[in-house]
Design an enzyme around this catalytic site. Structure first.
Site, PDB file in Angstrom:
ATOM      1  N   HIS A  60       7.555  35.199   4.567  1.00  0.00           N
ATOM      2  CA  HIS A  60       8.983  35.384   4.320  1.00  0.00           C
ATOM      3  C   HIS A  60       9.155  36.018   2.935  1.00  0.00           C
ATOM      4  CE1 HIS A  60      10.652  32.152   7.345  1.00  0.00           C
ATOM      5  NE2 HIS A  60       9.955  33.116   7.929  1.00  0.00           N
ATOM      6  N   GLU A  62      10.952  35.301   0.414  1.00  0.00           N
ATOM      7  CA  GLU A  62      10.933  34.369  -0.729  1.00  0.00           C
ATOM      8  C   GLU A  62       9.504  34.003  -1.117  1.00  0.00           C
ATOM      9  OE1 GLU A  62      12.556  34.102   2.176  1.00  0.00           O
ATOM     10  OE2 GLU A  62      14.144  32.601   2.077  1.00  0.00           O
ATOM     11  N   CYS A  90      14.775  28.983   4.620  1.00  0.00           N
ATOM     12  CA  CYS A  90      14.363  27.955   5.575  1.00  0.00           C
ATOM     13  C   CYS A  90      13.685  26.816   4.789  1.00  0.00           C
ATOM     14  CB  CYS A  90      13.404  28.542   6.619  1.00  0.00           C
ATOM     15  SG  CYS A  90      11.723  28.850   6.009  1.00  0.00           S
ATOM     16  N   CYS A  93      10.554  27.863   2.681  1.00  0.00           N
ATOM     17  CA  CYS A  93      10.847  28.588   1.445  1.00  0.00           C
ATOM     18  C   CYS A  93      11.564  27.689   0.441  1.00  0.00           C
ATOM     19  CB  CYS A  93      11.664  29.826   1.770  1.00  0.00           C
ATOM     20  SG  CYS A  93      10.738  31.007   2.780  1.00  0.00           S
TER      21      CYS A  93
END
Lengths: 156, 156
Positions: A60, A62, A90, A93
């Site tokens: 992801h 992040e 999420c 993260c």
């Protein structure tokens, strides 16, 4: 303490939105993030999602900027850093942001379906979370949300 | 459906414990993990924590085996895989396990202070979590817990 007006956060979110658009162009879920050293305003890392391209379920946006920023500063602790991301993180993260001791999290669109900050697991709201960053949500929310909606509509 | 007796899970947990001991020897929090292809029992990846050595706040043992296993299989989706880890995963690792669609999570010691499966964020228990693996906790719990206790006692 310095107070931030939402518009102060726009230039960094603009760079995160650029990364989100670049992710969409690569057929990745369009989420982008940037990591900033809050002490001097220096941009440490910027990235868009790379889950499919990197064949990495953890890639992801992040996570990528946290890892790149930590590598650049030579430490797993990013206490003086702020993270900007176009979508509510999420739970993975969010917990990574807590583990890295990020000072402030700024995000764009809220994510009732997959978010882990204001929805679902609400990672920062438990005693098992040993660092809670300052959280500012809804910055350039409409642009970030539109990118995601268009991406998923085109795939239906 | 095949039923697993806890003792069936011991050999893989033994490898995770070896990784945890190797992590302690590197001055890392002693947690180890292995990822197994459940279709043929093949070991795909094994790792211990590398947060300090890699200067990476996300380098928990679970994340490292998920990333290595996905790279090896050439896909971010690990639906046929089981993950063994010596400690209850935190919220970051639990969500990563869900995102990767891991079939089964087997862990050793419970972690009331930092866990995100049976404690705190309870990542798998929300509608925002789109895949819940089978979860088996407490396998070789005493050995995994002793390793952690000795590590932290030596540092006080």
């Amino acid at each position: 303490m310095t107070r931030s007006r939402p518009s102060d956060l726009f230039p960094m979110m603009a760079q995160a939105l650029e990364e989100a658009r670049a992710a969409a162009a690569r057929d990745e879920v369009p989420v982008g993030a940037v990591l900033v050293d809050a002490r001097d305003g220096r941009l440490l890392a910027r990235a868009g999602n790379r889950v499919e391209g990197d064949r990495d379920p953890t890639a992801h946006a992040e996570m990528l900027v946290l890892r790149a920023g930590a590598a650049r500063l030579g430490t797993p602790r990013l206490a003086g850093c702020d993270l900007y991301v176009t979508l509510e993180p999420c739970a993975m993260c969010a917990q990574a942001i807590a583990l890295a001791r990020v000072r402030r999290l700024v995000f764009g669109a809220y994510d009732p379906k997959g978010g882990g900050v204001e929805h679902g697991a609400r990672v920062f709201d438990h005693a098992t979370c040993h660092h809670r960053p300052e959280v500012i949500g809804g910055v350039r929310e409409a642009e970030a949300g539109d990118l995601l909606r268009r991406f998923f509509q085109a795939r239906r």
